[in-house]
Structures are given as structure tokens and as C-alpha cells.
Write an enzyme that holds these catalytic residues in place. Structure first.
Site, mmCIF file in Angstrom:
data_model
loop_
_atom_site.group_PDB
_atom_site.id
_atom_site.type_symbol
_atom_site.label_atom_id
_atom_site.label_comp_id
_atom_site.label_asym_id
_atom_site.label_seq_id
_atom_site.Cartn_x
_atom_site.Cartn_y
_atom_site.Cartn_z
ATOM 1 N N ASP A 114 39.274 41.601 34.070
ATOM 2 C CA ASP A 114 37.877 41.675 34.507
ATOM 3 C C ASP A 114 37.722 42.647 35.675
ATOM 4 O O ASP A 114 38.676 42.904 36.408
ATOM 5 C CB ASP A 114 37.334 40.283 34.884
ATOM 6 N N GLU A 152 39.482 36.902 37.630
ATOM 7 C CA GLU A 152 40.112 36.984 38.946
ATOM 8 C C GLU A 152 39.069 37.369 39.974
ATOM 9 O O GLU A 152 39.100 36.916 41.104
ATOM 10 C CB GLU A 152 41.244 38.017 38.942
HETATM 11 ZN ZN LIG Z 1 42.253 42.963 41.287
#
Ligand SMILES: [Zn+2]
Length: 378
Positions: free
Chosen positions: A69, A133
Site C-alpha cells: 500500500d 502498513e
Molecule cells: Zn513504508
């Protein structure tokens, strides 16, 4: 021919705005499956979590960890080229995720491709790839780790491919991170007219002396690997907007970035003691977003330093600054954990980019670490 660059371009072209994987893990499995890797997904809450493994006999469990992501692009018209159209200019590859961290993931895959083809090795190679994340990370790496832990899976070594380098590839590796502890404090008072001080209780004046103490407090002295623990206020609010009303409450949001000399429990206790000493009435909600961790000198850091030196001639600095990453979940799992990746200067910015000439060396650094830790007869 630059297979790492080619794979990176393929990944950048997928607009994996957090927490959308946008098919990136499928792209990775198209490369890993032919090597013999088997895939398992621990998806939850709209988040893709890939656990891909390849075992050859008895040996250490080595995890490459990363995220597909990316953070929001910001205003598109302020990008020189489209953030999801990988574009080369002056030796740099531009695109959202170029540095954070699709280059790290790409270099891991190509490193493993060469390593598996060229090396007699033993152990288990694993990829732990999440698509959350950059967001809340609740259903990301920590969710996948919980499932793996329940089966008794514990890694020996982990490399997180976050952009760790400062001004040159390999000049710095992240061997630890500070912990991050948030507090949301509401100081309770009694609202009323400013002209009648005996009938009100002003939460701002109540909190003033405590704030001064919090700001002046030395929480610890730090240590060889960490700077001292720091306290910061990020938000403070009180008041109705009127000039003649004492507010009933004051709200403060604060954060500790704390080192391994302090604990979350210890910091909380000290804050409560300061508030109680001033007889403040309050409610206080704590949120621990990450414990600190430190990977001491050992097999992984030595292999990493040697591989970086062989490739770049640099001796990497051991670094523990910066923000949090998924290493905060992986290190407590039991693995020696380091973060090694490209230069971090442009991460999260407009016109994010990576040096094209750093991609093949980064892949060779990862391969060099694998060889030092997993090759037979080493
Ligand atoms: Zn990162």
C-alpha cells in the site's frame, strides 16, 4: 536488463492506495510461484496479507517483510508526472511507492530469484506482505503474525524493505525503533462567567502547572542506541469562543516517542502522578501504537553490514530514529529484525522517486545477506 526496475514499474502502475493491494500480491506470486513458493492469504477487514514460503530442508526461517500500500498522492496537478505512471527522468524513477516501498519489495523478489537459482541453501524463505502498513495497520502485519504465532511459527531473521538509507544506498540500516504512546487527556473544570472566579473552576489554569512540568521533565537519558524519550503536545483545545466564559473542559492530545530505557507503564504512571500532585480532575485515554525494539549486534546485522560493504564499500550506521514501521510487530515476534532499503528522502512527498542505479545493488545486498545466512557450508 534490469529486472528489479521492470518489476517496480509493474507495481507502481497498480494504484494501491492504502489499504488496497490492487493486485500487487498477485504480481509477486506470478514471480514466486515458479520458484516453488506456496501462497497463503490472511486477509481481513479489506486488507490483503500474503504469506509465501519455500522450504529446503532444515534451517533458519528468513522473512522478507513489506507493504504494497501507498500513502495518498496529494494534489495530482502538483506531480510532474502521474504518480501511477512510472516515469524515468534524469536517472530517477518517479511514482507513488517508488521509495516506500515497492522498490524494496521488487529487489527482494529478484534477489530471491537469483539466490534460489544459484545457491545450495537450507532453511525456509518467506515473504510477509501486507496492504495496510500506511493506514491503521490493525488488520495488516500484526493480524497475520497472530495467525502464524498460533501455529508456532517463529522467524529467525527478518528484513523489512523500508527506505532506510540517508544520502547513499546502504549508509544506514534501521536496527530499532522508538516506541510511540499517545495520551488523550480531558481536564475537567466548571464552566461559568469570567467575572465570578469563585463560582468557576478553570481547567486551563489547572492544567498550566502540569504542562510546565511535563515539558521540563527528563524522562530518561537515552542510551547508546536511542536518543532520550521525548514528550510532545500535538493538540490542545479549550474555550467556547466567547471572551467572558470560563470553559468547562480542556482537551489535550500528547505523544511520547520513547526508548528502551522507559516503558509505557512507567511513563503512564509518571503522568498520572503529576496530574494527581496538582489535584487535577481528569479522564485520560491511552493508546500504545508501538513498543520500542532493538536488534542487537548478531548474525543478521553482521550479514547485513558485510553484504552492504561488499556492494557499496560503505559501513552502515546503526539507526533507531524516524517513524514507526511494521518492524514494531515483527521484532517482538522473535526475529532479529532490520530495515534495509533505498534512500528515504522523497517518501510520502509529491514526486516520490528512487535512484534507478540503486535498484540492482539493493537486490544484490538482499541476496548477499541470504547467502551469508542460508547457504550450506557457510
Ligand atoms: Zn513504508
Amino acid at each position: 536488463m534490469n529486472p528489479t526496475l521492470d518489476l517496480l514499474k509493474t507495481l507502481i502502475a497498480r494504484p494501491s492506495n492504502t489499504p488496497d493491494d490492487a493486485g500487487c500480491c498477485e504480481v509477486l506470486m506470478q514471480r514466486l510461484a515458479p520458484l516453488g513458493f506456496s501462497a497463503e492469504y490472511f486477509n481481513a477487514g479489506g486488507v490483503t496479507n500474503l504469506w509465501a514460503t519455500l522450504t529446503r530442508g532444515e534451517g533458519p526461517l528468513f522473512v522478507f517483510a513489506g507493504h504494497t500500500d501507498v500513502v495518498p498522492t496529494g494534489p495530482l496537478d502538483q506531480w510532474t508526472s502521474d504518480p501511477f505512471t512510472p516515469t524515468e527522468r534524469n536517472g530517477l524513477l518517479y511514482g507513488r511507492g517508488a521509495a516506500d516501498m515497492k522498490s524494496g519489495i521488487s529487489a527482494m523478489v529478484t534477489a530471491v530469484e537469483r539466490f534460489v537459482a544459484d545457491t545450495d541453501w537450507a532453511g525456509t524463505l518467506a515473504f510477509l506482505i501486507t496492504s495496510d502498513e500506511e493506514g491503521p495497520a490493525t488488520f495488516g502485519t500484526q493480524h497475520a503474525i497472530a495467525q502464524l504465532k498460533a501455529r508456532g511459527v517463529v522467524p529467525d531473521y527478518a528484513i523489512v524493505g523500508e527506505a532506510s538509507s540517508n544520502v547513499a544506498l546502504g549508509d544506514r540500516i534501521m536496527v530499532g525503533r522508538r516506541g510511540s504512546l499517545n495520551g488523550k487527556l480531558t481536564v475537567l473544570g466548571k464552566q461559568g462567567h469570567v467575572a465570578y472566579p469563585h463560582k468557576v473552576e478553570n481547567p486551563v489554569l489547572r492544567f498550566g502547572p502540569v504542562l510546565a512540568k511535563l515539558a521540563a521533565e527528563v524522562w530518561d537519558e537515552g542510551n547508546a542506541d536511542f536518543p532520550p524519550t521525548s514528550f510532545q503536545v500535538s493538540n490542545i483545545h479549550a474555550g467556547t469562543g466567547a471572551t467572558n466564559v470560563v470553559p468547562g473542559t480542556l482537551e489535550v492530545v500528547f505523544n511520547f516517542r520513547y526508548c528502551t530505557e522507559s516503558t509505557a507503564a512507567g511513563l503512564k504512571a509518571r503522568v498520572h502522578a503529576m496530574l494527581d500532585a496538582e489535584q487535577v480532575r481528569y479522564s485520560l485515554d491511552w493508546q500504545l501504537s508501538g513498543e520500542p525494539f532493538l536488534t542487537r549486534q548478531g548474525a543478521l546485522t553482521e550479514a547485513a553490514s558485510a553484504a552492504i560493504e561488499a556492494e557499496t564499500g560503505l559501513t552502515p550506521e546503526r539507526f533507531t530514529g524516524g517513524g514507526t514501521s511494521d518492524a514494531r510487530f515483527i521484532a517482538p515476534w522473535g526475529a532479529q529484525t532490520v530495515e534495509i532499503g533505498p534512500i528515504n528522502e522523497s517518501i510520502h512527498k509529491l514526486d516520490e522517486h528512487v535512484r534507478i542505479d540503486d535498484l540492482a545493488p539493493l537486490s544484490r545486498i538482499y541476496q548477499g545477506i541470504l547467502t551469508r545466512l542460508l547457504a550450506r557450508g557457510t
